[in-house]
Motif scaffolding. Structure first.
Motif, PDB file in Angstrom:
ATOM      1  N   VAL A 119      -2.341   1.240  -6.944  1.00  0.00           N
ATOM      2  CA  VAL A 119      -3.269   0.311  -6.293  1.00  0.00           C
ATOM      3  C   VAL A 119      -2.941   0.200  -4.812  1.00  0.00           C
ATOM      4  O   VAL A 119      -3.835   0.227  -3.956  1.00  0.00           O
ATOM      5  CB  VAL A 119      -3.215  -1.075  -6.981  1.00  0.00           C
ATOM      6  CG1 VAL A 119      -3.955  -2.115  -6.163  1.00  0.00           C
ATOM      7  CG2 VAL A 119      -3.801  -1.001  -8.372  1.00  0.00           C
ATOM      8  N   LYS A 120      -1.647   0.100  -4.483  1.00  0.00           N
ATOM      9  CA  LYS A 120      -1.257  -0.004  -3.075  1.00  0.00           C
ATOM     10  C   LYS A 120      -1.639   1.262  -2.304  1.00  0.00           C
ATOM     11  O   LYS A 120      -2.139   1.184  -1.181  1.00  0.00           O
ATOM     12  CB  LYS A 120       0.250  -0.227  -2.969  1.00  0.00           C
ATOM     13  CG  LYS A 120       0.678  -1.621  -3.301  1.00  0.00           C
ATOM     14  CD  LYS A 120       2.188  -1.678  -3.272  1.00  0.00           C
ATOM     15  CE  LYS A 120       2.688  -2.934  -2.677  1.00  0.00           C
ATOM     16  NZ  LYS A 120       4.147  -2.977  -2.611  1.00  0.00           N
ATOM     17  N   ALA A 179       0.093  -4.521 -15.110  1.00  0.00           N
ATOM     18  CA  ALA A 179       0.803  -4.518 -13.834  1.00  0.00           C
ATOM     19  C   ALA A 179       2.099  -3.725 -13.916  1.00  0.00           C
ATOM     20  O   ALA A 179       3.146  -4.187 -13.493  1.00  0.00           O
ATOM     21  CB  ALA A 179       1.078  -5.951 -13.416  1.00  0.00           C
ATOM     22  N   THR A 188      -5.367   1.311  -1.854  1.00  0.00           N
ATOM     23  CA  THR A 188      -5.763   0.312  -0.868  1.00  0.00           C
ATOM     24  C   THR A 188      -5.494   0.810   0.548  1.00  0.00           C
ATOM     25  O   THR A 188      -6.332   0.668   1.438  1.00  0.00           O
ATOM     26  CB  THR A 188      -5.009  -1.011  -1.116  1.00  0.00           C
ATOM     27  OG1 THR A 188      -5.269  -1.442  -2.446  1.00  0.00           O
ATOM     28  CG2 THR A 188      -5.449  -2.079  -0.152  1.00  0.00           C
ATOM     29  N   GLY A 238       0.850  -0.516 -10.004  1.00  0.00           N
ATOM     30  CA  GLY A 238       0.930  -1.258  -8.745  1.00  0.00           C
ATOM     31  C   GLY A 238       1.036  -0.335  -7.556  1.00  0.00           C
ATOM     32  O   GLY A 238       0.397  -0.554  -6.528  1.00  0.00           O
ATOM     33  N   LYS A 271       3.491  -7.801 -10.043  1.00  0.00           N
ATOM     34  CA  LYS A 271       4.617  -6.997 -10.518  1.00  0.00           C
ATOM     35  C   LYS A 271       5.861  -7.870 -10.695  1.00  0.00           C
ATOM     36  O   LYS A 271       6.589  -7.718 -11.679  1.00  0.00           O
ATOM     37  CB  LYS A 271       4.897  -5.852  -9.546  1.00  0.00           C
ATOM     38  CG  LYS A 271       3.913  -4.708  -9.663  1.00  0.00           C
ATOM     39  CD  LYS A 271       4.020  -3.662  -8.593  1.00  0.00           C
ATOM     40  CE  LYS A 271       5.369  -3.126  -8.323  1.00  0.00           C
ATOM     41  NZ  LYS A 271       5.379  -2.065  -7.305  1.00  0.00           N
ATOM     42  N   VAL A 314      -4.224  -7.682  -0.777  1.00  0.00           N
ATOM     43  CA  VAL A 314      -4.195  -6.921  -2.027  1.00  0.00           C
ATOM     44  C   VAL A 314      -2.772  -6.472  -2.329  1.00  0.00           C
ATOM     45  O   VAL A 314      -2.297  -6.591  -3.470  1.00  0.00           O
ATOM     46  CB  VAL A 314      -5.156  -5.712  -1.962  1.00  0.00           C
ATOM     47  CG1 VAL A 314      -4.944  -4.781  -3.130  1.00  0.00           C
ATOM     48  CG2 VAL A 314      -6.596  -6.179  -1.912  1.00  0.00           C
ATOM     49  N   GLU A 315      -2.067  -5.962  -1.327  1.00  0.00           N
ATOM     50  CA  GLU A 315      -0.700  -5.510  -1.557  1.00  0.00           C
ATOM     51  C   GLU A 315       0.217  -6.660  -1.958  1.00  0.00           C
ATOM     52  O   GLU A 315       1.049  -6.513  -2.847  1.00  0.00           O
ATOM     53  CB  GLU A 315      -0.173  -4.798  -0.317  1.00  0.00           C
ATOM     54  CG  GLU A 315      -0.805  -3.440  -0.103  1.00  0.00           C
ATOM     55  CD  GLU A 315      -0.325  -2.744   1.160  1.00  0.00           C
ATOM     56  OE1 GLU A 315       0.399  -3.378   1.966  1.00  0.00           O
ATOM     57  OE2 GLU A 315      -0.665  -1.566   1.332  1.00  0.00           O
ATOM     58  N   THR A 319      -0.709  -9.389  -3.492  1.00  0.00           N
ATOM     59  CA  THR A 319      -1.102  -9.780  -4.840  1.00  0.00           C
ATOM     60  C   THR A 319      -0.503  -8.840  -5.865  1.00  0.00           C
ATOM     61  O   THR A 319       0.012  -9.282  -6.902  1.00  0.00           O
ATOM     62  CB  THR A 319      -2.639  -9.803  -4.964  1.00  0.00           C
ATOM     63  OG1 THR A 319      -3.174 -10.671  -3.965  1.00  0.00           O
ATOM     64  CG2 THR A 319      -3.073 -10.256  -6.328  1.00  0.00           C
ATOM     65  N   VAL A 320      -0.543  -7.546  -5.590  1.00  0.00           N
ATOM     66  CA  VAL A 320       0.046  -6.567  -6.511  1.00  0.00           C
ATOM     67  C   VAL A 320       1.546  -6.815  -6.640  1.00  0.00           C
ATOM     68  O   VAL A 320       2.101  -6.795  -7.743  1.00  0.00           O
ATOM     69  CB  VAL A 320      -0.248  -5.124  -6.036  1.00  0.00           C
ATOM     70  CG1 VAL A 320       0.590  -4.115  -6.795  1.00  0.00           C
ATOM     71  CG2 VAL A 320      -1.722  -4.805  -6.192  1.00  0.00           C
ATOM     72  N   ASP A 321       2.210  -7.069  -5.521  1.00  0.00           N
ATOM     73  CA  ASP A 321       3.644  -7.348  -5.568  1.00  0.00           C
ATOM     74  C   ASP A 321       3.941  -8.610  -6.375  1.00  0.00           C
ATOM     75  O   ASP A 321       4.890  -8.649  -7.162  1.00  0.00           O
ATOM     76  CB  ASP A 321       4.214  -7.489  -4.150  1.00  0.00           C
ATOM     77  CG  ASP A 321       4.308  -6.157  -3.429  1.00  0.00           C
ATOM     78  OD1 ASP A 321       4.331  -5.107  -4.115  1.00  0.00           O
ATOM     79  OD2 ASP A 321       4.341  -6.164  -2.181  1.00  0.00           O
TER      80      ASP A 321
END
Length: 148
Positions: free
Chosen positions: A59-60, A51, A63, A56, A143, A135-136, A138-140
């Motif tokens: 991925v964002k 991560a 997405t 991140g 991180k 998804v965003e 979750t990535v945040d």
């Protein structure tokens, strides 16, 4: 040539021995792979951090791009469904000139299909947007968890 009882038993034993040998070799190969795995990645955990900030952001971005493509696809599909409904109603209209029951039903069905296509399209696009947001978030969260 007809096989006798002894020959049949011999073939059965050979088949079982071959199967056993094959299974033992498969287990040996799997076992060897476990002992010779590359453990050098464990020595430097910062190089394998999943991560990281760049990952991140990637991925964002991916997405967002995929959500845009999905929405465009949904809109194209909606337009095709509406066009098919209009086309079918038009064909029925051309086939019947007297304003018959079939013509009225075809026009009513076309309007219903177009309305439902719009509703389904809106629901699906909203679901895509919600998925993108999840998804965003979750990535945040990941991180944030690794940055502390």
């Amino acid at each position: 040539m007809k096989l006798n009882y002894f020959t049949k038993q011999l073939f059965t034993v050979k088949r079982w021995m071959a199967t056993t040998l094959f299974c033992m070799l498969a287990i040996a190969f799997v076992w060897q792979g476990a002992f010779f795995s590359n453990t050098s990645a464990m020595a430097d955990p910062t190089g394998t951090l999943i991560a990281s900030a760049d990952a991140g952001d990637e991925v964002k971005d991916k997405t967002s791009k995929d959500a845009g493509r999905a929405k465009n696809f949904i809109q194209d599909t909606t337009d095709k469904v509406k066009e098919a409904a209009r086309s079918n109603a038009s064909k029925v209209d051309q086939a019947t000139d007297d304003g018959s029951f079939v013509e009225r039903k075809a026009k009513k069905d076309a309007a219903t299909i177009q309305k439902r296509a719009d509703e389904d399209s809106a629901r699906t696009q909203k679901a895509v947007e919600n998925t993108k947001n999840v998804v965003e978030r979750t990535v945040d969260s990941i991180k944030d968890a690794f940055s502390k």
